[in-house]
Design a protein around this motif. Sequence first.
Motif, mmCIF file in Angstrom:
data_model
loop_
_atom_site.group_PDB
_atom_site.id
_atom_site.type_symbol
_atom_site.label_atom_id
_atom_site.label_comp_id
_atom_site.label_asym_id
_atom_site.label_seq_id
_atom_site.Cartn_x
_atom_site.Cartn_y
_atom_site.Cartn_z
ATOM 1 N N UNK A 32 30.588 29.917 36.376
ATOM 2 C CA UNK A 32 30.196 28.517 36.539
ATOM 3 C C UNK A 32 30.692 27.911 37.843
ATOM 4 N N UNK A 33 31.737 28.487 38.402
ATOM 5 C CA UNK A 33 32.333 27.923 39.615
ATOM 6 C C UNK A 33 32.340 28.980 40.717
ATOM 7 N N UNK A 49 25.887 33.183 52.430
ATOM 8 C CA UNK A 49 26.356 34.158 51.444
ATOM 9 C C UNK A 49 26.260 33.554 50.040
ATOM 10 N N UNK A 50 25.965 34.412 49.073
ATOM 11 C CA UNK A 50 25.922 33.983 47.677
ATOM 12 C C UNK A 50 26.671 34.999 46.828
ATOM 13 N N UNK A 51 27.639 34.508 46.065
ATOM 14 C CA UNK A 51 28.382 35.376 45.154
ATOM 15 C C UNK A 51 27.795 35.227 43.754
ATOM 16 N N UNK A 52 27.744 36.327 43.028
ATOM 17 C CA UNK A 52 27.251 36.289 41.655
ATOM 18 C C UNK A 52 27.940 37.389 40.859
ATOM 19 N N UNK A 53 27.795 37.315 39.550
ATOM 20 C CA UNK A 53 28.393 38.343 38.715
ATOM 21 C C UNK A 53 27.479 38.657 37.551
ATOM 22 N N UNK A 54 27.536 39.898 37.117
ATOM 23 C CA UNK A 54 26.807 40.346 35.944
ATOM 24 C C UNK A 54 27.837 41.030 35.061
ATOM 25 N N UNK A 55 28.373 40.279 34.121
ATOM 26 C CA UNK A 55 29.439 40.840 33.272
ATOM 27 C C UNK A 55 28.926 41.988 32.409
ATOM 28 N N UNK A 56 27.651 41.986 32.086
ATOM 29 C CA UNK A 56 27.092 43.081 31.305
ATOM 30 C C UNK A 56 27.143 44.392 32.089
ATOM 31 N N UNK A 57 26.999 44.270 33.414
ATOM 32 C CA UNK A 57 27.080 45.443 34.276
ATOM 33 C C UNK A 57 28.474 45.612 34.876
ATOM 34 N N UNK A 95 38.957 41.391 44.877
ATOM 35 C CA UNK A 95 40.204 41.295 44.133
ATOM 36 C C UNK A 95 40.000 40.456 42.883
ATOM 37 N N UNK A 96 40.777 40.761 41.846
ATOM 38 C CA UNK A 96 40.783 39.934 40.647
ATOM 39 C C UNK A 96 41.750 38.782 40.851
ATOM 40 N N UNK A 97 41.370 37.624 40.381
ATOM 41 C CA UNK A 97 42.156 36.432 40.638
ATOM 42 C C UNK A 97 42.435 35.667 39.347
ATOM 43 N N UNK A 98 43.555 34.950 39.376
ATOM 44 C CA UNK A 98 43.873 34.062 38.258
ATOM 45 C C UNK A 98 42.984 32.818 38.336
ATOM 46 N N UNK A 99 42.887 32.271 39.524
ATOM 47 C CA UNK A 99 42.015 31.128 39.769
ATOM 48 C C UNK A 99 41.427 31.260 41.156
ATOM 49 N N UNK A 100 40.253 30.687 41.343
ATOM 50 C CA UNK A 100 39.626 30.737 42.672
ATOM 51 C C UNK A 100 40.300 29.791 43.654
ATOM 52 N N UNK A 101 40.684 28.618 43.166
ATOM 53 C CA UNK A 101 41.267 27.634 44.070
ATOM 54 C C UNK A 101 42.522 28.194 44.699
ATOM 55 N N UNK A 102 42.524 28.253 46.025
ATOM 56 C CA UNK A 102 43.679 28.798 46.711
ATOM 57 C C UNK A 102 43.751 30.311 46.684
ATOM 58 N N UNK A 103 42.730 30.942 46.133
ATOM 59 C CA UNK A 103 42.675 32.413 46.066
ATOM 60 C C UNK A 103 43.987 32.964 45.486
ATOM 61 N N UNK A 104 44.333 32.531 44.299
ATOM 62 C CA UNK A 104 45.507 33.050 43.597
ATOM 63 C C UNK A 104 45.092 34.340 42.910
ATOM 64 N N UNK A 105 45.343 35.456 43.597
ATOM 65 C CA UNK A 105 44.788 36.738 43.162
ATOM 66 C C UNK A 105 45.879 37.745 42.846
ATOM 67 N N UNK A 106 45.548 38.680 41.984
ATOM 68 C CA UNK A 106 46.452 39.763 41.622
ATOM 69 C C UNK A 106 46.380 40.860 42.689
ATOM 70 N N UNK A 107 47.427 41.632 42.739
ATOM 71 C CA UNK A 107 47.412 42.780 43.652
ATOM 72 C C UNK A 107 46.262 43.697 43.258
#
Length: 121
Positions: free
Chosen positions: A56-57, A68-76, A97-109
């Motif tokens: 949604x965000x 650029x456009x980002x999208x996701x297909x969780x089924x795939x 990278x996987x992130x906790x939240x997008x704001x500020x790019x708070x991402x996991x290693x």
Amino acid sequence: QLQFVESGGGLVQPGGSLRLSCAPSGFTLDYYAIAWFRQAPGKEREGVSCISSSGDYTNYADSVKGRFTISRDNAKNTVYLQMNSLKPEDTAVYDCAACEVCSGYVCYASGGQGTQVTVSS
């Protein structure tokens, strides 16, 4: 460290398009926000775009907004980055990278080989 497989990069002329894919290795993306980063030679790694777990965000770096456009297909279990109107300054290695939240790019290693995007005539 969460591992990813990035693909879809290549050599393209200015104004061209590419679609990058980001797939996890050994886990599902459902509960993670996912971000794309890029690093050009001699430059710092920068966040390009991020999408929430629900999709949604989304957010984009100013340099890529409207192109650029980002999208996701969780089924795939895959996240995509559609890149249009590419410019030479988009040349970089792109990774996700996987992130906790997008704001500020708070991402996991996260680890992956990345995918090279080269925009050149």
